[in-house]
Motif scaffolding. Structure first.
Motif, PDB file in Angstrom:
ATOM      1  N   TYR A  71       0.961  -1.162  -0.468  1.00 48.94           N
ATOM      2  CA  TYR A  71      -0.363  -0.046  -0.429  1.00 48.94           C
ATOM      3  C   TYR A  71       1.041   1.311  -0.206  1.00 48.94           C
ATOM      4  CZ  TYR A  71      -2.708   4.025   1.010  1.00 48.94           C
ATOM      5  OH  TYR A  71      -3.722   4.744   1.095  1.00 48.94           O
ATOM      6  N   LEU A  72       1.721   1.341   0.612  1.00 49.14           N
ATOM      7  CA  LEU A  72       2.868   2.468   0.978  1.00 49.14           C
ATOM      8  C   LEU A  72       3.834   3.071  -0.200  1.00 49.14           C
ATOM      9  CD1 LEU A  72       3.502   2.417   4.945  1.00 49.14           C
ATOM     10  CD2 LEU A  72       2.110   4.222   3.742  1.00 49.14           C
ATOM     11  N   ARG A  73       3.995   1.526  -1.185  1.00 47.02           N
ATOM     12  CA  ARG A  73       5.050   1.663  -1.700  1.00 47.02           C
ATOM     13  C   ARG A  73       4.247   2.268  -3.094  1.00 47.02           C
ATOM     14  NH1 ARG A  73       5.883  -3.522  -4.975  1.00 47.02           N
ATOM     15  NH2 ARG A  73       3.791  -3.294  -5.610  1.00 47.02           N
ATOM     16  N   ASP A  74       2.363   1.927  -3.403  1.00 49.56           N
ATOM     17  CA  ASP A  74       1.698   2.442  -4.113  1.00 49.56           C
ATOM     18  C   ASP A  74       1.651   3.795  -4.060  1.00 49.56           C
ATOM     19  OD1 ASP A  74       1.693  -0.164  -5.616  1.00 49.56           O
ATOM     20  OD2 ASP A  74      -0.285  -0.326  -4.462  1.00 49.56           O
ATOM     21  N   LEU A  75       1.554   4.241  -2.589  1.00 48.10           N
ATOM     22  CA  LEU A  75       1.126   5.644  -2.248  1.00 48.10           C
ATOM     23  C   LEU A  75       2.374   6.557  -2.679  1.00 48.10           C
ATOM     24  CD1 LEU A  75      -0.421   7.951  -0.671  1.00 48.10           C
ATOM     25  CD2 LEU A  75       0.334   7.178   1.571  1.00 48.10           C
ATOM     26  N   THR A  76       3.085   6.320  -2.196  1.00 47.36           N
ATOM     27  CA  THR A  76       4.284   6.989  -3.226  1.00 47.36           C
ATOM     28  C   THR A  76       4.299   7.136  -4.439  1.00 47.36           C
ATOM     29  OG1 THR A  76       6.165   5.600  -1.487  1.00 47.36           O
ATOM     30  CG2 THR A  76       7.175   6.725  -2.976  1.00 47.36           C
ATOM     31  N   ALA A  77       3.777   6.581  -5.409  1.00 44.87           N
ATOM     32  CA  ALA A  77       3.781   6.186  -6.542  1.00 44.87           C
ATOM     33  C   ALA A  77       2.730   6.694  -6.708  1.00 44.87           C
ATOM     34  CB  ALA A  77       3.171   4.844  -7.755  1.00 44.87           C
TER      35      ALA A  77
END
Length: 461
Positions: free
Chosen positions: A40-46
């Protein structure tokens, strides 16, 4: 496209130095969505790094050119290095308030690169209770507190399942510009008489702010009435940030019982907390009270134009008063006198009044005398209206939002509170060397609030 920086915003750039970076910040705590996966946090960063066309004010940077060296100019750029502007950090698990505060304090101590768009966003993971944080910082020349909160509110969603463009690319971030009418020149005797009347009226209201003998009220605080204190020396760039959250209902009950405003209750609480903090350090001025500078927004409703639209006033915190009830009475008397003074100003002359009031403050800094002579005031206390409904980002619910503000030579503490839902969220920004244990003032303010409730009979003694 290039534009000269307006006069009222110019001060925020002139005050910028290696020791006094002039950005404001917001620490936002989010709850992870119930169904958030490990990515989730990787996708949020992207997601935060996506988008190609930045909108105002996120696309503004200082211009470099011959004219800009004479008078600063802002220019827009549609694209930016998003990996630079959006960064990801991790706390050692489980990250608590202390670890988060230490990281955000370091991030807030770092100046912005004014050659790039003048903002940064820091995604912080590793918090306990299944939460993460965003720390957003933007230069004060681009927004004031009220406009900043309105922009944040407009970019987040009121629905958990809604996916908007990233805040810096969302067209709603620019909002509907408030259109002001430009007065046309006229040579009629009536118009000249009207302009002359405005000038005289402004001078009449400005004069008492500097000369105690001509005050209409003994409670009106004048410039340079503040005592010297440990808060008013030279500072360096290192900052400390502490946060605290109180239910708004507690301040409302105090205000109703004491016959004052919610802002008066906030100021009285801050005065009580500062009194104990300085007394414990053996640094409490006994004869004179600390004086707070209070920013006053002059924006119209829903206005989100780039730049600042604030005036300033001074208020008595009654830190030399031991009795909580007497303290809140003094605070109320000083803010009432201030409101009467500013309220008597014509709307068109508020800008000139602001420049005149803060002129000595700017002169002190330009001459290098700030922090070396008697302060115009001791600290800044500000109250910023915020969102009153749940907000979401990428499906995550915003749990709390804390402000981080600016410090200057001669002003080592800033207390700003922000309303979110039914709470007032306080951010205490301090110079590290003057107040190394700034978290204590957050605790002492809570105790001062309880003292007020006890003295007013709202809770048992």
């Amino acid at each position: 496209m290039r534009n000269f920086v307006p006069v009222l915003d110019l001060g925020w750039l002139l005050l910028e130095s290696k020791d006094t970076p002039n950005h404001v910040g917001a620490l936002m705590i989010f709850d992870l969505p119930a169904k958030a996966g490990s990515d989730y946090l990787r996708d949020l960063t992207a997601y935060l790094r996506s988008g190609e066309n930045l909108v105002s004010p996120w696309n503004l940077r200082l211009s470099d050119g011959a004219l800009a060296r004479v008078w600063p100019m802002l220019e827009s750029c549609s694209k930016a290095d998003m990996e630079y502007h959006v960064r990801r950090h991790g706390l050692p698990r489980p990250g608590g308030e202390r670890e988060l505060g230490e990281l955000v304090s370091r991030l807030h101590s770092t100046p912005l690169d004014l050659r790039r768009p003048m903002w940064e966003c820091h995604l912080i993971e590793g918090l306990d209770r299944k939460q993460f944080a965003l720390f957003l910082k933007i230069h004060h020349a681009l927004v004031d507190g009220v406009a900043g909160m309105r922009i944040i509110q407009s970019t987040l969603s009121s629905k958990a399942d809604e996916r908007r463009a990233p805040p810096w690319c969302y067209v709603g971030a620019a909002g509907k510009r408030h259109k002001t009418k430009i007065a046309t020149r006229t040579s009629s005797p009536a118009s000249r008489e009207s302009r002359r009347g405005l000038v005289f009226k402004s001078i009449a209201n400005l004069y008492p702010a500097f000369f105690p003998r001509v005050r209409r009220s003994e409670s009106l605080v004048t410039a340079f009435a503040a005592p010297r204190s440990i808060l008013n020396g030279r500072i360096t760039v290192q900052r400390r940030l502490s946060t605290q959250r109180f239910p708004l209902s507690r301040f409302r009950r105090i205000a109703e019982k004491a016959g004052v405003s919610v802002n008066d209750a906030v100021l009285a609480m801050c005065g009580g907390g500062l009194r104990r903090l300085l007394a414990e350090a053996g640094e409490l001025p006994e004869r004179k009270s600390l004086i707070a500078c209070i920013p006053v927004s002059v924006r119209q409703e829903n206005e989100m134009t780039v730049g600042t639209a604030i005036s300033f006033g001074l208020a008595d915190l009654a830190t030399n008063e031991a009795d909580p009830l007497r303290r809140i009475e003094r605070v109320h008397a000083s803010t009432k006198a201030l409101k009467n003074q500013i309220g008597a100003l014509p709307r068109t002359t508020v800008g000139a009044f602001t420049l005149a009031v803060m002129g000595p403050f700017l002169i002190q800094h330009a001459s290098g005398l700030a922090g070396r002579m008697r302060p115009m005031f001791n600290l800044v206390v500000s109250n910023v209206p915020g969102p009153q409904q749940d907000l979401f980002l990428f499906g995550a619910r915003l749990d709390a939002m804390y402000p981080a503000s600016v410090l200057y030579h001669g002003q080592a503490l800033n207390i700003t509170c922000l309303r979110y839902l039914d709470d007032l969220n306080f951010g205490f920004t301090a110079w590290r060397d003057a107040l190394p244990h700034v978290h204590r003032i957050a605790v002492y303010c809570g105790e001062a609030l309880l003292d007020l409730e006890r003295e007013l009979g709202l809770v048992p003694k």
